[in-house]
Design a protein around this motif. Structure first.
Motif, PDB file in Angstrom:
ATOM      1  N   GLN A  36       9.508  92.220  17.621  1.00 54.30           N
ATOM      2  CA  GLN A  36      10.798  92.899  17.677  1.00 54.30           C
ATOM      3  C   GLN A  36      11.653  92.360  18.817  1.00 54.30           C
ATOM      4  O   GLN A  36      11.160  92.160  19.927  1.00 54.30           O
ATOM      5  CB  GLN A  36      10.598  94.401  17.875  1.00 54.30           C
ATOM      6  N   PRO A  37      12.953  92.157  18.594  1.00 49.31           N
ATOM      7  CA  PRO A  37      13.833  91.720  19.678  1.00 49.31           C
ATOM      8  C   PRO A  37      14.163  92.892  20.605  1.00 49.31           C
ATOM      9  O   PRO A  37      14.164  94.049  20.190  1.00 49.31           O
ATOM     10  CB  PRO A  37      15.084  91.228  18.937  1.00 49.31           C
ATOM     11  N   PHE A  38      14.447  92.579  21.861  1.00 52.87           N
ATOM     12  CA  PHE A  38      14.816  93.603  22.835  1.00 52.87           C
ATOM     13  C   PHE A  38      16.186  94.175  22.484  1.00 52.87           C
ATOM     14  O   PHE A  38      17.118  93.428  22.195  1.00 52.87           O
ATOM     15  CB  PHE A  38      14.846  93.001  24.241  1.00 52.87           C
ATOM     16  N   PRO A  39      16.348  95.503  22.526  1.00 52.53           N
ATOM     17  CA  PRO A  39      17.643  96.127  22.203  1.00 52.53           C
ATOM     18  C   PRO A  39      18.629  96.008  23.371  1.00 52.53           C
ATOM     19  O   PRO A  39      18.753  96.915  24.196  1.00 52.53           O
ATOM     20  CB  PRO A  39      17.267  97.584  21.917  1.00 52.53           C
ATOM     21  N   VAL A  80      10.731 101.264  22.671  1.00 56.12           N
ATOM     22  CA  VAL A  80      10.955 102.696  22.817  1.00 56.12           C
ATOM     23  C   VAL A  80      11.581 102.938  24.187  1.00 56.12           C
ATOM     24  O   VAL A  80      11.106 102.424  25.187  1.00 56.12           O
ATOM     25  CB  VAL A  80       9.628 103.481  22.705  1.00 56.12           C
ATOM     26  N   SER A  81      12.648 103.725  24.197  1.00 56.92           N
ATOM     27  CA  SER A  81      13.271 104.165  25.434  1.00 56.92           C
ATOM     28  C   SER A  81      13.109 105.672  25.512  1.00 56.92           C
ATOM     29  O   SER A  81      13.352 106.378  24.529  1.00 56.92           O
ATOM     30  CB  SER A  81      14.757 103.802  25.454  1.00 56.92           C
ATOM     31  N   VAL A 103      13.476 105.191  19.311  1.00 56.04           N
ATOM     32  CA  VAL A 103      12.766 104.041  18.744  1.00 56.04           C
ATOM     33  C   VAL A 103      13.787 103.046  18.198  1.00 56.04           C
ATOM     34  O   VAL A 103      14.751 103.437  17.532  1.00 56.04           O
ATOM     35  CB  VAL A 103      11.810 104.497  17.614  1.00 56.04           C
ATOM     36  N   TYR A 104      13.557 101.770  18.485  1.00 56.08           N
ATOM     37  CA  TYR A 104      14.443 100.699  18.032  1.00 56.08           C
ATOM     38  C   TYR A 104      13.709  99.807  17.038  1.00 56.08           C
ATOM     39  O   TYR A 104      12.550  99.474  17.237  1.00 56.08           O
ATOM     40  CB  TYR A 104      14.905  99.849  19.212  1.00 56.08           C
ATOM     41  N   ASP A 110      16.889 103.293  15.823  1.00 56.59           N
ATOM     42  CA  ASP A 110      16.365 103.654  14.512  1.00 56.59           C
ATOM     43  C   ASP A 110      16.182 105.154  14.366  1.00 56.59           C
ATOM     44  O   ASP A 110      16.599 105.738  13.394  1.00 56.59           O
ATOM     45  CB  ASP A 110      15.029 102.940  14.282  1.00 56.59           C
ATOM     46  N   ARG A 111      15.540 105.786  15.355  1.00 56.97           N
ATOM     47  CA  ARG A 111      15.292 107.222  15.250  1.00 56.97           C
ATOM     48  C   ARG A 111      14.973 107.804  16.619  1.00 56.97           C
ATOM     49  O   ARG A 111      14.637 107.093  17.551  1.00 56.97           O
ATOM     50  CB  ARG A 111      14.165 107.521  14.272  1.00 56.97           C
ATOM     51  N   VAL A 112      15.076 109.121  16.692  1.00 61.10           N
ATOM     52  CA  VAL A 112      14.758 109.858  17.906  1.00 61.10           C
ATOM     53  C   VAL A 112      13.553 110.726  17.608  1.00 61.10           C
ATOM     54  O   VAL A 112      13.552 111.483  16.634  1.00 61.10           O
ATOM     55  CB  VAL A 112      15.947 110.732  18.354  1.00 61.10           C
ATOM     56  N   LEU A 113      12.531 110.599  18.440  1.00 61.60           N
ATOM     57  CA  LEU A 113      11.341 111.432  18.302  1.00 61.60           C
ATOM     58  C   LEU A 113      11.499 112.638  19.213  1.00 61.60           C
ATOM     59  O   LEU A 113      11.587 112.488  20.437  1.00 61.60           O
ATOM     60  CB  LEU A 113      10.083 110.647  18.681  1.00 61.60           C
TER      61      LEU A 113
END
Length: 136
Positions: A36-39, A80-81, A103-104, A110-113
């Motif tokens: 995965q690339p860094f966001p 993940v941040s 989550v990226y 992409d989504r929030v946990l």
């Protein structure tokens, strides 16, 4: 035998699609790739998202964020941040400090946990003043 009704099939697909539940909904097309690339734009994406995610984005307190790190999420490597913040409810009262994992996928949010669990274990939180300065 009754004739095939396309409207019934569409209703079935929509109904079964809802069974996935909100925890499985994503905003991107998750190809499941491991590298995965860094966001790079994670800060601006987070602010734009949280402006709509929070009931009242004005006056957030105690905002802290950890820079994205790679973690295993649902068996896949993702950036993940993690965030901690104390936001206001619609009546203006504070709800208490909450922790969320963002989550990226393919460098995009992409989504929030809402229950990050191990995704935020051991991360290094730093102040996130931009979240505290948000306006409507």
């Amino acid at each position: 035998m009754r004739p095939f009704n396309p409207a019934t099939l569409l209703l079935l697909v929509v109904t079964l699609g809802g069974c996935a539940g909100p925890g499985n909904m994503t905003f991107t097309d998750d190809r499941g790739t491991g590298n995965q690339p860094f966001p790079a734009n994670y800060r601006s994406e987070l602010l734009a998202f949280f402006r709509t995610y929070l009931t009242n984005p004005v006056g957030v307190r105690d905002a802290m964020m950890a820079e994205p790190v790679q973690r295993s999420v649902a068996g896949r490597q993702r950036y993940v941040s993690c965030l901690r913040f104390n936001a206001r409810q619609s009546d203006g009262a504070y709800i208490g400090v909450r922790e969320r994992a963002v989550v990226y996928v393919d460098a995009r949010l992409d989504r929030v946990l809402e229950e990050p669990g191990d995704a935020c274990a051991g991360v290094n939180y730093l102040p996130f003043p931009e979240l505290e300065k948000m306006a409507r």
